[in-house]
Structure formats: C-alpha cells, structure tokens
Design an enzyme around this catalytic site. Sequence first.
Site, PDB file in Angstrom:
ATOM      1  N   TYR A  67      -0.960   6.784   3.716  1.00  0.00           N
ATOM      2  CA  TYR A  67      -0.383   5.950   4.777  1.00  0.00           C
ATOM      3  C   TYR A  67       1.149   6.042   4.704  1.00  0.00           C
ATOM      4  CZ  TYR A  67      -5.205   4.614   5.251  1.00  0.00           C
ATOM      5  OH  TYR A  67      -6.567   4.685   5.441  1.00  0.00           O
ATOM      6  N   HIS A  96      -3.040   6.631  -0.469  1.00  0.00           N
ATOM      7  CA  HIS A  96      -4.001   7.141   0.521  1.00  0.00           C
ATOM      8  C   HIS A  96      -3.359   7.747   1.767  1.00  0.00           C
ATOM      9  CE1 HIS A  96      -7.018   4.040  -1.350  1.00  0.00           C
ATOM     10  NE2 HIS A  96      -6.618   4.976  -2.202  1.00  0.00           N
ATOM     11  N   HIS A 113       0.851  -1.204   0.000  1.00  0.00           N
ATOM     12  CA  HIS A 113       0.000   0.000   0.000  1.00  0.00           C
ATOM     13  C   HIS A 113       0.882   1.248   0.000  1.00  0.00           C
ATOM     14  CE1 HIS A 113      -3.526   2.293   0.376  1.00  0.00           C
ATOM     15  NE2 HIS A 113      -4.176   1.622   1.295  1.00  0.00           N
TER      16      HIS A 113
END
Length: 752
Positions: free
Chosen positions: A573, A571, A568
């Site tokens: 993070y 977004h 990931h």
Amino acid sequence: MDITIIGGGPAGLFFSLLMKRRDPAHRIAVLERNGPDDTFGWGVVFSDETLNNIAAADPESYAEITHSFAHWDAIDIHYQGEVLTSRGHGFSGLSRKRLLNILQRRAQALGVDLRFHQEVSDVEPLRRGDLLLAADGANSLVRGRHAEAFRPTLDWRPNKFIWLGTTRRFDAFTFFFKRDAHGLWRVHAYQFDAGHGTFIVETTEAAWRSAGLANASEDDTIAFCEALFAEELQGHKLLKSRALWRSFPTVRNERWSFDRVALIGDAAHTAHFSVGSGTKLAMEDAIALADALARAPGDVPAALAAYEAARRPEVEALQRAAQASLQWFEETERYFGTLEPLEFAASLLTRSLRITHANLKQRDPDFVARLDRWFAAKAANQSGVNVPAEPAPPPMFTPFRLRDMLLANRVVVSPMCQYSAEDGMPDDWHFVHLGSRAVGGAGLIMTEMTDVSRDGRISPGCAGLYKSEHAAGWQRIVDFVHRASGAKIGIQLAHAGRKASTRRSWEGDSEPLPQGNWPIIAPSPIPYFPHSQVPRAMDRAEMDRVREDFVRAARLADEAGFDMIELHFAHGYLLASFLSPLTNRRADEYGGSLANRMRYPLEVFAAVRAAWPAQKPMSVRISATDWMPDGFTPADAVAVALALKAAGCDIIDVSAGQTVPDQRPVYGRLFQTPFADRVRHEAAIPTMTVGNISSYADVNSILVAGRADLCVLARAHLYDPYWTRHAAYEQGYALPWPDPYGALARYTPRFT
Ligand SMILES: Cc1cc2nc3c(=O)[nH]c(=O)nc-3n(C[C@H](O)[C@H](O)[C@H](O)COP(=O)(O)OP(=O)(O)OC[C@H]3O[C@@H](n4cnc5c(N)ncnc54)[C@H](O)[C@@H]3O)c2cc1C
Ligand SMILES: Cc1cc2nc3c(=O)[nH]c(=O)nc-3n(C[C@H](O)[C@H](O)[C@H](O)COP(=O)(O)O)c2cc1C
C-alpha cells in the site's frame, strides 16, 4: 529384476537387502568405492519412529541395530556457565561403521553382490539392467551426469563444520557454545557407543578463517579444537577420520528419476546434520522404493513415480525443518549473550518447529514449568502486573504493556478487511465481527485496514476514518469492546496507494474496478498489474495532504476511543510502496537509498505520533521482505524498525510480501516468524508476529523462545472467533467468561 546400485551407504545397502528379502531371484550388485570398514564419520542418530519403520521392513536388521545402540533421552545445553537440561527426547545412536557392517552382512547373507573398492566413473554401461540406483551420496556422480533430467539445486550453506570423534562420554545430546577472539563456536556432541562420541564443531566462515583453519591440516585442526574445548573435553582427545572442514549443501532435485535411473538418500536430498535425519531419510527412501517396486511388478517407471510421490512430501517437510534448524545455527550470534539461559534453551529446542512448548511439556513437565515461571516473572516485570508463579499461566496468558495499554494476554486478532462498508462507514457487520472476537478472549483486537481518505480505499467496500460520522461509527464498536470484554482495540490506518480503486477481494483480488474508478497515487507511476490503473507520482503538496489525512484520522481515532494506532507500512500500500525499491523509483530525496525511501513514511509516522496521545502506543506493520530479488530485505526491515523505534514506535508488526504480484514467497507454518525474531533482536524492539500461526502450542513456543512479544492470528480467528477461549480450555486455564455467559463456568464442551 536386474539392479545395479552405485554406493554402499545406508540407502544402497538397505534397499539391496530389502529387495533380496522380498525375492531372492533379483540380481543385485552394489558398487562401493570404499572397503567395508573404511567409512568416514562417527555416529548416527535414530528416533523411535524411524526404528519402528525399520523394524517393520526388516526385523533382522532392526534386532542387530538396536542391539548396538547407545540410548539417551536428555538434551544438555551449555550456555553462559549454566547447563540447561531438557529430558524425555528418546534418541538412539550407533556408529556409522557398525550400522554399515550390519547392513553389509545382512545384504551378503541374502545374496546381494557387494563389490567394494569399485569406483564408478562411467554411468552409461551400468544402465543396461532394469534399474540403476544412484545411492552415491550428496556429491552423486549419477545426478551430476544426468543433471538435465534430475534438475538438481545445491544450496551451499555459509557455515563451516567438521565431524570429529572423541572418547569423552556424553550422557545427553550435548550442545556447547563458546566464544573466543575469532568468533562463536558451536558443538553438537553425542555418545554412539560405550567408548565414543561424535563431536561436530561448527562456526562461521569468518571465525574459521580468522582462526587460520582455512589452510590447517587435520592435525592442526584437532590441536586447535582440543585447546579451545579443553574444558568441555575433560582431558579426552579428539579423534580424526579423514576429517575435513566442509560447507553443508542442501540438495534438492526437481525429479528423482527418469527412464530407469533413480536417486535415493543423500543423492536425492540432504537434511542438515543438526536435525540428525540423513540416515533416517536414506533408509526410509529404501523402504518406500522397495515397496513401490513390489506394488508395480514389471513397471519400473510407474514404481519410480510412486516412490517419489510417496516420499517427496515427507522429505520436503523435513527439509523445511532442517532449513530452520541450520539457519538457527548460522545465526546463533543473534541469540548468544542476548537471550537469557532458559530463553536460549527454548529457542534452540524449538528452532525447527518440530518441538513445541506443548511437546516439551509432555516430555519434560519440570523443564516447562521452570520456563513458564521464568516467562511469567518477566511478564510481571514488564507489565507491572502480578502474575502467579505457582503454577505459572501458559505463556500466552501473561500480560503485556505498551505505554498505558495493558493487554491481558498475548493473542491479537489480525487486521482483516471485510469489504462491507459504504463510503468508509463501519456498520453492524463490523460491530458483530469485532465484537464477537473481543468476547472470544484475544487480548488485542485490530480493526481492518481503515483508510484515511475516500480515495485511499482499496475498494468501494473498505472501512474509513475520514469523516466525523466514521468516528461515531467506530466509537460504538470500541465502547462495546471495552464494556463487554477485557480486550483492547487498535485501528490500522492506511492509504492503499497504487492498490486503491480495485474490487472487493472476492470479486478479484487487486483487480481494477470495472467502472467507477477514481484516480490513484503512488511514489512512482508503476501499475500493480500490467492492466492496472497507472498511479500518479505524488508531488510534495500531495504528500502534505496525505500526511494530514493520517493526522486527521489519528485525531478521529482518539475521539472514537481506540487504544492503539497501527500504521500500515506493509503489503504494497502507499507507505509500503515508498519503502520498496521495486515500487519507488523516485529520483528526489524520497527515492533511491533506503534512508530516502523511508523519509516520507517516517514523516507520516512522526506527524501521527505527535497528534496521538502520548500515553497511547503505536505500532507499524511492515512487510519484512518483498520475496523478490532486488526488493526490500529483512536487513532493510531492521533498519526501518530502528528508525521507527527512534521516532517513538512501540512495537513492529512483522508481516511480509504483497508488494508485487510476481512475488515468490516461501509459505509454511510460522513462515514470517523468523523476520519478527530478527527485527526483535537486531533492532531491540518488541514485535508482533503473524502468518500461519494456528495452534496455541506455536503461540507459546514463539513467546518463550523470544521470537515475538505478541502473536497475531488472522484466518484462525475468522474460523473461530473464540480461538483464545478454546486455547484456554485445552490448556486447563480459567479464562473468565463475561457475566451473561457465566453458566459456562461449569460446562464441559463435547464435540464427539
Ligand atoms: C557432519 C555430518 C553429521 C551427520 N550426522 C548424522 C546423524 O547423526 N544421523 C543421521 O542419520 N545422519 C547423519 N548424517 C547424514 C548421513 O551421513 C547421510 O545422510 C547418510 O549417510 C545418507 O546415506 P546415503 O546412503 O544416501 O549416502 P552416503 O552415506 O553418503 O553413502 C554414499 C556411498 O556412495 C559411495 N560412492 C559415492 N560415489 C561413488 C562412486 N562414484 N563410486 C562408488 N561409490 C561411490 C560412497 O563411498 C558412500 O559409501 C550426517 C552427515 C554429516 C555430514
Ligand atoms: C480476509 C482477510 C483480510 C485481510 N485484511 C488485512 C488488512 O486489512 N490489513 C492487513 O494488514 N492485513 C490483512 N490481511 C492479512 C492478515 O492480517 C494476515 O497478515 C494474514 O492473513 C496472515 O495471517 P494468517 O495466516 O493468520 O491468516 C487480511 C487477511 C485476510 C484473510
């Protein structure tokens, strides 16, 4: 009513006659700077739907307009020596001059006071009546004079175009693409009467300058274009009409009226010529305004508000389509020479999202059968699996391979946090959530964002993979998916960074915990909200530790039997916050330039790649834009994708945003797909696209147009775990049921 209209184009004339038609007592003057016959331009196009609206509003104009029509139903795309023809589109065209003459005559017959050769330069004296209507086109004087009331924006587009005529006949709406030493030239051409066609030439500013057209006279331009398109013109001439090279402005206004002054047609809004809808919008505005005035007699401001309320949604929808279309023509270099002919045609035809694979199939089943056969053959080649060609399956039901992972179809269940775990442990909720979606038919199921450490969780409810018990918990789910369905299952591994230690989304998205907070880390000590916890800037030892957390999670993921890992990088993070200049303000070798900002995320990727079995694929989810000035850009996304590809990444899952709370996203159907398209072509790597995809028609369109390789659906799958099965049913495609549900093979669902 006493009405003054500035501008005798389609909007002003049609409105004037509709008002007079309703009530001959209205006093209406139209002030037009030109004479009745000296209009610029050549042909205009109407769809059948617009014609129905005109027929209902004024059957007399409709009869005359349709009497003058040239009709055609095919689109011809000339590309790399081939002509790709798609039929069934139903357009009608006529000359702009003829349209204006029809409307002028009709207006005059109804008693409108048409005053030609009247250049308006002072608006104020004309504001004495009941209504002053600015129908004065894209460069509206009235709009400019009252900019503080209308609050216009003009988005000047970079390409150059010129609107020429020709005597060559075109049997179809025709697109030519031609590359010369200066660049790539696009032509949009169509017939509008027996002897004439419109021939719009468009190119980039660089090609236009390189060809010396910046200072060319109209005659020089014509000579240049005739030479360049000699073959396409088949011996015919290009015709001039005060032709100038121009840039297209997309005009928008925050308000379309104030007091008793209103904007209509191009003065209020423009839509790029490649969607051929400017005249349609202008005439439909006229219908709506006349209707609104009739419904609120004596209350002009109320009528103007009703007119805007009625028209704005439709205009904005069309402007969104036009924006997608004009961008396609601005970026044709990306596709030209890269896409195969049928794929190029599909990309062009579906560019504005108004035409999908499904409507193309309705309009021209043979064309779509050919397209699907081509796509099936390509999928067979890519996956090494036999795919029937006759009939070819719908594109979404073709296989796709990443290393040893073979997906049965192109539908992916997007990662979706469930906030239902205790200390990271997946439980029955996850089992049912993921298991039912696997039975639902998607080719690939992704777990929610699963954190590589306890402190790396977004919330106390987030799933994790930092203990061997977690691996066992996940294994139960993975085994079920493999045993009970044909789906593969991937895990999305992450660390929440500065967005950690927050509440479950339904308790307050990204809001800090009321109590029980744990310390959080990030590249730089910048809190998410001003009231959020301030993260500690990571030092090198912490970076090593987090990297090893990812590696441990990758080993546990293999133990659990997962088919793919997705890292990931999106977004906002932890790894995303290294990439974005808005969240990474480091002064060391991990901050500053994009190469520096990528360094740590790439290091994590490389460590995970080395720990993860070579036959299993890896994807990375990125946010291709921060939707903020000075933030991460789509060009940065291409650079990151190239670096990931070099490091052994198999596919990029292209999302966007959520880096900062004050982002300014532009939402809409498939709103993130253009980024997946760009990454796929510019970094030459497979992509997954996500974001407001909900119909199988859109999934098929995305795939055949080469915008992405896999389509990822989140909320559509929350709503309907059997989304893929429903799509198969709707398309008449036999997707096998698991044995216990075999009784459904002969069952026909009925919902009404
Ligand atoms: C290259 C190109 C191709 C296009 N192709 C199509 C197509 O295929 N189909 C389609 O539907 N639309 C097409 N359009 C768009 C279309 O031309 C416009 O959207 C449409 O004409 C808008 O109508 P209107 O009445 O609002 O404005 P206009 O048609 O621009 O009319 C405005 C009128 O106001 C007059 N005027 C302006 N200022 C003053 C002043 N101060 N005093 C007096 N008079 C003034 C002008 O002379 C003009 O006659 C195309 C546009 C371009 C540029
Ligand atoms: C309930 C919910 C949870 C989500 N959790 C995650 C997540 O864990 N990881 C992630 O990358 N995106 C997450 N997202 C974003 C989705 O994966 C997807 O990108 C987004 O919802 C847009 O797709 P859609 O329009 O099909 O819903 C989540 C979205 C929803 C609705």
